[in-house]
Design a protein around this motif. Structure first.
Motif, short mmCIF file in Angstrom:
data_model
loop_
_atom_site.label_atom_id
_atom_site.label_comp_id
_atom_site.label_asym_id
_atom_site.label_seq_id
_atom_site.Cartn_x
_atom_site.Cartn_y
_atom_site.Cartn_z
N GLY A 1 104.32 -27.83 56.68
CA GLY A 1 105.28 -29.67 56.89
C GLY A 1 104.19 -30.16 56.15
N ILE A 2 105.00 -31.27 56.05
CA ILE A 2 105.02 -32.52 54.71
C ILE A 2 103.35 -33.16 55.93
CG2 ILE A 2 106.36 -34.53 55.74
CD1 ILE A 2 107.14 -34.95 52.32
N HIS B 1 113.23 -30.54 65.31
CA HIS B 1 112.68 -31.02 64.50
C HIS B 1 111.15 -30.18 65.19
CE1 HIS B 1 111.92 -30.26 60.13
NE2 HIS B 1 110.73 -31.03 59.93
N ALA C 1 105.70 -33.45 63.45
CA ALA C 1 104.69 -32.81 62.47
C ALA C 1 104.38 -33.76 61.46
CB ALA C 1 106.60 -31.86 62.34
N GLU D 1 116.29 -39.16 52.01
CA GLU D 1 116.82 -38.94 53.32
C GLU D 1 115.99 -39.77 53.99
OE1 GLU D 1 119.08 -34.99 52.10
OE2 GLU D 1 118.51 -35.82 54.27
N ASN E 1 113.91 -41.69 47.70
CA ASN E 1 114.41 -40.24 49.17
C ASN E 1 115.70 -40.80 49.65
OD1 ASN E 1 114.85 -37.88 50.37
ND2 ASN E 1 113.12 -37.67 49.38
N LEU F 1 117.95 -31.87 59.87
CA LEU F 1 118.62 -31.47 58.31
C LEU F 1 118.58 -30.01 58.24
CD1 LEU F 1 113.64 -31.47 58.01
CD2 LEU F 1 115.95 -33.03 57.05
N PHE G 1 105.31 -39.12 52.15
CA PHE G 1 106.07 -38.42 51.86
C PHE G 1 105.93 -38.54 49.96
CE2 PHE G 1 108.90 -39.48 55.39
CZ PHE G 1 109.95 -37.98 55.06
N PHE H 1 114.24 -35.94 61.49
CA PHE H 1 114.84 -37.02 60.35
C PHE H 1 116.40 -37.06 60.29
CE2 PHE H 1 111.45 -34.34 59.43
CZ PHE H 1 110.50 -35.14 58.79
N ALA I 1 105.22 -35.26 48.56
CA ALA I 1 105.84 -34.25 48.43
C ALA I 1 105.86 -33.49 46.71
CB ALA I 1 107.33 -34.47 48.28
N ALA J 1 113.44 -27.71 55.03
CA ALA J 1 113.00 -29.41 54.23
C ALA J 1 114.13 -29.33 53.08
CB ALA J 1 111.59 -30.05 54.42
N PRO J 2 114.52 -30.40 52.43
CA PRO J 2 115.36 -30.83 51.82
C PRO J 2 114.96 -30.42 50.27
CG PRO J 2 115.58 -33.15 53.06
CD PRO J 2 114.36 -32.27 52.99
N SER K 1 109.79 -26.60 57.57
CA SER K 1 109.80 -27.39 57.03
C SER K 1 109.78 -27.51 55.63
CB SER K 1 109.36 -28.60 57.66
OG SER K 1 110.51 -29.80 57.32
N MET K 2 109.12 -28.78 54.68
CA MET K 2 108.48 -28.82 53.84
C MET K 2 107.91 -26.60 53.59
SD MET K 2 109.05 -31.82 51.95
CE MET K 2 108.14 -31.74 51.02
C1 FER Z 1 112.88 -35.04 53.30
C2 FER Z 1 112.51 -35.27 54.84
C3 FER Z 1 112.33 -35.01 55.52
C4 FER Z 1 111.30 -35.31 52.69
C5 FER Z 1 111.11 -33.43 53.35
C6 FER Z 1 110.90 -34.15 55.35
C7 FER Z 1 110.63 -34.57 50.58
C8 FER Z 1 109.92 -32.76 55.11
C9 FER Z 1 109.87 -32.17 56.59
C10 FER Z 1 108.77 -31.99 57.30
O1 FER Z 1 108.07 -31.06 56.95
O2 FER Z 1 108.46 -31.50 58.12
O3 FER Z 1 113.34 -36.21 53.19
O4 FER Z 1 112.05 -34.95 51.53
#
Ligand code: FER
Length: 329
Positions: free
Chosen positions: A110-111, A286, A18, A30, A28, A259, A160, A39, A163, A226-227, A200-201
């Motif tokens: 997602g991100i 994921h 993704a 994570e 971050n 996650l 990232f 993740f 975000a 997601a976070p 996710s995001m």
């Molecule tokens: C993070 C880990 C994963 C994070 C975002 C994601 C903003 C998003 C993952 C995705 O959209 O697939 O620490 O922080």
């Protein structure tokens, strides 16, 4: 193209996660891991963390002959929020007509994605054509916007870093995307005919935006959120109101997704506060199989009165396995 080169390219494209480019990140906590499943983060499963909806077969996204098809179009809209012309991918169901009015699902990526991601991961037009042909989903419009609300909204470089633009998208969705859809398409314009879901995001965005705007969306889904997901207390400060307003709150995550604690935290709070929801923990990571399988089940519940208990949910028989190993994230 030589066969070997073709096979290498195919394998590489199927393995593409993704996340376009995990890159390094500083603030971050994570840290993304390159391990299978996505993740990093400890996975501790509790008694509630069970699969409640069965894995559907791979045929859910197989193009079928002899059924009516909807249309997918890339639409532009003026975003006052971002100050640019932005794009969204819009699915209209078979036989779409101005004589009828349709409910709308807003579906977020997602991100590492953009307005094309759901189409790549789930061939959303085929998935919805199949569901509608089988009478399993009501005809609906599916809007796949770009959730990175900034001038350069491409998933480039260290994704990232973008975000914060996923948080700005709240204003773009409410003030630009929805009005553009409601002025251009023949849609039902009330909360009970608007759904918001994402991966996710996009799952975090759906919970953040949806749960704090239950007057706008009655149907909400977060797949592997997601976070960016806010704390349960921020999302559902008034459990009684949520209980009264929500038609559906779907949370899902794979039990190999690092996650999962994000979704578990919200799920446990909802349980404690007695807010009805669906919690589906399947055996994926994921990855796109989790996302399309959960979209498949979620879509069937939308814009309908409550029906079957999860235990009664039927999936079509199929001889083929759902996910090829290379399809895992
Ligand atoms: C993070 C880990 C994963 C994070 C975002 C994601 C903003 C998003 C993952 C995705 O959209 O697939 O620490 O922080």
């Amino acid at each position: 193209m030589p066969r070997l080169l073709f096979l290498i390219l195919l394998a590489a494209s199927l393995k593409m996660p993704a996340l376009a480019q995990p890159g390094s990140q500083s603030e971050n906590s994570e840290q993304p891991s390159r391990r299978r499943g996505g993740f990093g983060g400890p996975i501790e499963l509790g008694p509630d963390d069970k699969q409640t909806y069965p894995d559907p077969p791979a045929t859910i996204t197989r193009k079928r002959d002899g059924i009516a098809r909807g249309e997918l179009e890339m639409v532009e809209y003026e975003s006052k929020t971002v100050g640019t012309t932005r794009k969204m991918n819009v699915y209209t169901p078979p036989g779409y007509s101005n004589e009828k009015k349709y409910p709308v699902l807003y579906l977020l990526h997602g991100i590492g994605g953009d307005e094309t991601e759901w189409q790549r991961f789930a061939t959303s037009d085929v998935l919805f054509d199949n569901l509608i042909a089988d009478g399993k989903a009501v005809p609906m419009i599916v809007v796949m916007p770009n959730g990175r609300a900034r001038k350069n909204d491409r998933a480039e470089g260290n994704v990232f870093e973008s975000a914060p633009a996923f948080a700005v998208f709240e204003q773009d969705l409410l003030n630009d995307v929805i009005p553009a859809i409601e002025s251009r398409y023949s849609v039902k314009q009330d909360r009970e005919n608007r759904a918001l879901a994402g991966l996710s995001m996009g799952g975090g965005q759906s919970l953040n935006i949806g749960l704090t705007h239950v007057d706008t969306f009655a149907w909400i889904g977060g797949f592997s959120s997601a976070p960016n997901t806010k704390s349960p207390e921020e999302l559902v400060p008034d459990p009684a109101k949520a209980k009264k307003q929500l038609k559906l709150l779907w949370l899902s995550c794979g039990n190999k997704d690092g996650l999962i604690r994000i979704s578990q935290r919200l799920q446990r709070y909802l349980n404690e506060k007695d807010v009805p929801h669906i919690w589906n923990v399947d055996s994926y990571g994921h990855d796109p199989t989790h996302w399309r399988n959960n979209l498949y089940h979620f879509a069937q519940l939308l814009f309908k009165p409550p029906t079957d208990e999860p235990a009664n949910v039927k999936v079509p028989d199929d001889d083929s396995k759902n996910a090829a190993p290379s399809d895992r994230g």
